[in-house]
Design a protein around this motif. Structure first.
Motif, PDB file in Angstrom:
ATOM      1  N   PRO A  96      -5.377  -6.855   9.095  1.00  0.00           N
ATOM      2  CA  PRO A  96      -4.829  -7.324   7.958  1.00  0.00           C
ATOM      3  C   PRO A  96      -5.600  -7.997   6.912  1.00  0.00           C
ATOM      4  O   PRO A  96      -5.406  -7.623   5.620  1.00  0.00           O
ATOM      5  N   PRO A  97      -6.126  -8.967   7.136  1.00  0.00           N
ATOM      6  CA  PRO A  97      -7.085  -9.484   6.039  1.00  0.00           C
ATOM      7  C   PRO A  97      -8.032  -8.504   5.324  1.00  0.00           C
ATOM      8  O   PRO A  97      -8.130  -8.419   4.218  1.00  0.00           O
ATOM      9  N   LEU A  98      -8.749  -7.539   6.317  1.00  0.00           N
ATOM     10  CA  LEU A  98      -9.351  -6.410   5.871  1.00  0.00           C
ATOM     11  C   LEU A  98      -8.713  -5.387   4.877  1.00  0.00           C
ATOM     12  O   LEU A  98      -8.974  -4.960   3.722  1.00  0.00           O
ATOM     13  N   LEU A  99      -7.293  -5.408   5.238  1.00  0.00           N
ATOM     14  CA  LEU A  99      -6.405  -4.480   4.469  1.00  0.00           C
ATOM     15  C   LEU A  99      -6.149  -5.102   3.154  1.00  0.00           C
ATOM     16  O   LEU A  99      -6.190  -4.327   2.023  1.00  0.00           O
ATOM     17  N   GLU A 100      -5.696  -6.446   2.996  1.00  0.00           N
ATOM     18  CA  GLU A 100      -5.555  -6.968   1.888  1.00  0.00           C
ATOM     19  C   GLU A 100      -6.659  -6.699   0.854  1.00  0.00           C
ATOM     20  O   GLU A 100      -6.465  -6.621  -0.491  1.00  0.00           O
ATOM     21  N   LEU A 102       0.883  -1.285  -0.041  1.00  0.00           N
ATOM     22  CA  LEU A 102       0.069   0.000   0.142  1.00  0.00           C
ATOM     23  C   LEU A 102       0.847   1.270   0.081  1.00  0.00           C
ATOM     24  O   LEU A 102       0.473   2.119  -0.645  1.00  0.00           O
ATOM     25  N   HIS A 103       2.117   1.014   0.604  1.00  0.00           N
ATOM     26  CA  HIS A 103       2.727   2.395   0.809  1.00  0.00           C
ATOM     27  C   HIS A 103       3.393   2.834  -0.342  1.00  0.00           C
ATOM     28  O   HIS A 103       3.576   4.080  -0.739  1.00  0.00           O
ATOM     29  N   GLN A 104       3.866   1.793  -1.303  1.00  0.00           N
ATOM     30  CA  GLN A 104       4.469   2.009  -2.409  1.00  0.00           C
ATOM     31  C   GLN A 104       3.650   2.318  -3.398  1.00  0.00           C
ATOM     32  O   GLN A 104       3.868   3.116  -4.542  1.00  0.00           O
ATOM     33  N   ALA A 134      -9.124  -4.081  -3.777  1.00  0.00           N
ATOM     34  CA  ALA A 134     -10.399  -3.499  -4.437  1.00  0.00           C
ATOM     35  C   ALA A 134      -9.918  -2.176  -4.739  1.00  0.00           C
ATOM     36  O   ALA A 134     -10.294  -1.497  -5.999  1.00  0.00           O
ATOM     37  N   GLU A 135      -9.231  -1.433  -4.075  1.00  0.00           N
ATOM     38  CA  GLU A 135      -8.729  -0.193  -4.583  1.00  0.00           C
ATOM     39  C   GLU A 135      -7.740  -0.191  -5.706  1.00  0.00           C
ATOM     40  O   GLU A 135      -8.088   0.686  -6.720  1.00  0.00           O
ATOM     41  N   GLY A 159      -1.278   7.590  -1.253  1.00  0.00           N
ATOM     42  CA  GLY A 159      -2.031   8.388  -0.947  1.00  0.00           C
ATOM     43  C   GLY A 159      -3.217   7.792  -0.334  1.00  0.00           C
ATOM     44  O   GLY A 159      -3.918   8.836   0.556  1.00  0.00           O
ATOM     45  N   GLN A 160      -3.391   6.607  -0.189  1.00  0.00           N
ATOM     46  CA  GLN A 160      -4.456   5.953   0.537  1.00  0.00           C
ATOM     47  C   GLN A 160      -3.996   5.609   2.156  1.00  0.00           C
ATOM     48  O   GLN A 160      -4.956   5.035   2.601  1.00  0.00           O
ATOM     49  N   LEU A 161      -2.910   5.636   2.171  1.00  0.00           N
ATOM     50  CA  LEU A 161      -2.399   5.258   3.361  1.00  0.00           C
ATOM     51  C   LEU A 161      -3.095   5.758   4.920  1.00  0.00           C
ATOM     52  O   LEU A 161      -3.836   5.052   5.522  1.00  0.00           O
TER      53      LEU A 161
END
Length: 815
Positions: free
Chosen positions: A171-175, A118-120, A180-181, A124-126
């Motif tokens: 973590p699973p939610l984040l994945e 996500l960071h790389q 999706a994003e 902007g979504q972090l």
């Protein structure tokens, strides 16, 4: 800003423009595999993203040992991918580095990997995601907008991990949210492939490694994005981790690895000989001097010396930089070598072999340089340092034909040779380097300064005589046997000697010298083996008078008394050759052999005594320690105590050094102690006591030598009826030699005589001696005979301090 010194070569993963492409292209198959991976990543977008191109998400593995170039391979794939994208006018892949050892400290592997993605790839979504998670928990999070750009990024990171810590299911939610994003972004605009480079995974624990492989596999199964993982690790580490943490459903670690890693390639050995190492060094040297204010002539001179060293290898002043060591020569190790050399590389004038060799010694063996080389060149009285260098170089001469052996196989040879030459052991590689051409130049000793390098010359000449491989193997094994015997491992020494005998008997046309091995077997009391080795040596070196003398000396000793009748014709013939041949042996050595043979053949007493007296008269005229040992080998019983006393005293009073004086008095005590007459026992005991407590005993500091003195003295004390004192000394001997049967028997007999029957039985069984309340006889602290003349005490030079701890205080002579 420039410097006159080259800069050091970085150990960071090399870039293609730093010459890495040139190195990789020497391994065409490996280079093609890296290109194939890069192309697969780039062309995954060729159809507009997703699965319409060449491929979808995959995991690649680059396997190799430490320092082999795995990390550099990752960087090279980035370079190849960028070039492929540019050629085909495609979007540049996005790369991020996942440093596995750093992230291992974070408890949740899936969270750490998701954050990196996500960071790389959606930085902007972090903060947005962190805010959403925090709101779910009713926690207020400051808006990142309130901070500077740098601060906003930092606080977004903190808030993100804080939110993850509050929600176990995050973590699973984040994945799912990240997928999706990215899916949404991919639907509107084509996105480039995402590549996560996972480095140094083999520096992580098995648990973290297995969990990370599983987390990567979750992202591999995504069908919405082109996300690739390229990991660099040891394959053995991955298998070991999966073996310890085998995932459900997998029957064995290899099966699990097939699920997690889809394409694997191994980094080949980039540097397999001195020529490839030389080419690589040339590239690295150009990098090092690129920004240095180094004279162009010196620069070209070094490159030329490097080229010449490659051509002359293993000779040449830069040979240590070119060494190939199987399993440990990697690009990283070569960089380390060059950087080590560059610590001393400071050319101010024309480069020479001598100058480069000095720099190499100083850089790679700094302790040796500071202790031996620098004093030899700077100290006007440094003759001893020059002698040490000559001896080390002689060791190198011996090792040269066996440089193919491993370091561990050469070390025992060096230890023995160094000990025999009276110097400390040195690294085998140093000794060899000093001996190779161009030989290391050092200042010769000042004129008039005598240096005894006899042992060095002997081994150097011996090395020069060895021509056949089998002959050198036998010589090497003889050195190992000598070392093992001195270390007390007779079994290993015997194995070496038996192997020498087998080599000699199976050598065919090769000449294999076994004389040295025969001498070792003789000292080990391996009579049959010594005879076997001597006989082989005499067959191929029938004109070697030193060998003939050693053989006759052995045959006429007590070891072969029972077999002497069978060997007598051969002995007489060989002795006649010594008497009439052009031998350079001292005449007294041959005369002593004649006397010893006369003893065996019952020579008339008058003739025998005349021969002995002639030897004694010559010894009185020219007293030497070697002459003394020659006479004493005739035998104590034949000589008698008076002749032993006369021979030893004349040599002891001839002005010997401390070492030879110690050995002479030891021979006198041993000789007199072999007789049962009270006069000889008293004198022998007094000399042993003197050797224990006088300063002269410092020349022999070994525990074994001290124990031998105590053992011999205890035997004399028994003869003089000092049984308690003898028992106390023998307890010390027994503690040092618990497995020596003779020591057990002697101590048990004395204890039994003193009434300690149970303790005596325990000693015979090898049990530890419990505290026995023994007090030595008071008289033992006085002269054993007040009328004795301790002439040996007057020979000790002033200034010697009596050593501490060599003998018990109760044994010291009361003044």
């Amino acid at each position: 800003m420039t410097s006159s010194k080259p800069r050091f070569v970085s150990q960071a993963p090399a870039r293609a423009e730093d010459g890495q492409e040139r190195l990789f292209r020497t391994r065409e198959k490996f280079h093609n595999n890296l290109e194939h991976i890069a192309d697969h990543i780039v062309y995954s977008q060729a159809g507009g993203g997703g699965n319409d191109g060449w491929g979808s998400s995959m995991t690649f593995a680059i396997y190799g040992e430490w320092g082999s170039g795995k990390s550099t391979s990752l960087e090279y794939i980035k370079y190849l991918a960028a070039e492929a994208a540019k050629r085909n006018e495609l979007q540049q892949p996005r790369f991020t580095h996942f440093s596995a050892p750093v992230w291992e400290r974070h408890g949740d592997v899936r969270a750490a990997l998701s954050y990196e993605i996500l960071h790389q790839f959606a930085p902007g979504q972090l903060g947005l995601f962190a805010g959403k998670l925090s709101q779910l928990r009713g926690v207020e999070v400051s808006s990142p907008v309130a901070y500077t750009h740098e601060d906003a990024d930092f606080y977004a990171n903190v808030a993100y991990f804080d939110a993850l810590g509050r929600i176990p299911s995050a973590p699973p939610l984040l994945e799912e949210w990240i997928r999706a994003e990215i899916r949404q972004e991919n639907a509107d605009n084509p996105v480039p492939p995402y590549v996560v480079l996972v480095d140094d995974l083999d520096r992580c624990s098995p648990k973290f490694t297995a969990e990370l492989l599983a987390a990567m596999n979750y992202w591999d199964t995504s069908t919405s994005i082109d996300l690739f993982f390229i990991l660099a690790a040891s394959r053995e580490h991955l298998l070991a981790s999966l073996r310890e943490h085998l995932p459900l459903g997998a029957r064995y670690p290899e099966q699990a690895l097939e699920k997690y890693v889809h394409v694997e390639i191994a980094v080949p050995r980039m540097l397999s000989d001195h020529r490839e190492i030389g080419d690589y060094l040339a590239v690295l040297f150009e990098q090092a001097v690129q920004r240095a204010d180094l004279d162009s002539e010196r620069r070209l001179e070094f490159v030329e010396f490097l080229r010449q060293s490659v051509e002359r290898y293993p000779n040449g002043p830069l040979a240590p930089l070119l060494e190939y060591e199987r399993g440990s020569t990697t690009p990283r190790s070569i960089k380390h070598r060059l950087n080590t050399f560059l610590t001393e590389f400071a050319p101010q004038a024309k480069l020479t072999d001598e100058l480069l060799k000095q720099w190499v010694v100083k850089a790679f063996w700094p302790d040796f340089w500071s202790e031996h080389v620098r004093p030899a060149s700077a100290d006007p009285d440094g003759a001893a340092f020059g002698a040490t260098l000559e001896r080390v170089t002689a060791i190198g001469d011996v090792l040269l034909p066996q440089c193919h052996l491993e370091h561990g196989e050469l070390v025992p040879m060096v230890e023995f040779l160094a000990r025999s030459m009276g110097i400390d052991p040195v690294p085998p590689e140093l000794a060899v380097y000093l001996a190779r051409e161009p030989r290391f130049a050092y200042r010769s000793p000042e004129e008039g300064v005598a240096i005894d390098n006899t042992e060095a010359q002997f081994h150097r000449q011996k090395a020069q005589q060895l021509r056949e491989p089998a002959d050198y193997d036998a010589y090497r094994l003889s050195l190992l046997a000598e070392q093992e015997f001195r270390n007390g491992d007779s079994d290993k020494a015997r194995e070496c000697l038996l192997e020498i005998a087998r080599i000699a008997e199976n050598s065919g046309t090769e000449r294999v010298s076994t004389g040295r091995a025969a001498l070792i077997a003789e000292r080990m009391m391996e009579t049959e083996l010594a005879l076997r080795l001597y006989n082989h040596a005499l067959r191929i070196e029938s004109d070697n008078y030193n060998l003939i003398y050693n053989y006759l000396d052995f045959v006429l000793s007590e070891q072969l008394s029972e077999q002497l009748s069978e060997l007598l014709p051969q002995v007489e013939a060989l002795l006649e050759r010594l008497r009439t041949g052009e031998s350079d042996l001292p005449p007294d050595q041959v005369k002593a052999l004649v006397v010893r043979l006369g003893v065996v053949k019952d020579m008339p007493e008058a003739q025998l005594q005349a021969g002995i007296d002639e030897l004694l008269d010559h010894l009185s005229e020219e007293p030497t320690f070697e002459g003394l040992t020659t006479i004493l080998r005739i035998g104590h019983d034949v000589l008698g105590p008076q002749r032993i006393r006369r021979a030893c005293r004349v040599v002891a009073e001839s002005g010997l050094n401390d070492e030879e004086l110690y050995r002479t008095l030891r021979l006198l005590a041993d000789g007199l102690g072999s007789f049962s007459d009270n006069t000889e026992e008293v004198e022998s005991a007094e000399i042993y006591r003197f050797l224990l407590f006088s300063g002269i005993s410092q020349v022999r500091e070994a525990d074994e030598d001290t124990i031998a003195l105590k053992n011999n003295l205890s035997m004399q004390l028994v003869g003089l009826n000092f049984h308690r004192a003898a028992a106390l000394l023998l307890q010390e001997v027994y503690a040092f030699r618990p497995n020596d049967l003779a020591t057990r028997r002697a101590l048990a007999q004395i204890l039994d005589r003193l009434g300690w029957e149970q303790e005596a039985t325990g000693v015979m069984l090898g049990h530890e001696v419990s505290d026995i309340p023994l007090e030595p006889e008071p008289e033992v602290a006085h002269r054993f005979d007040p009328d004795i003349d301790p002439w040996w005490e007057r020979l000790v030079r002033s200034g010697l301090e009596p050593p501490e701890g060599r003998g018990p205080d109760w044994l010291r002579l009361s003044r």
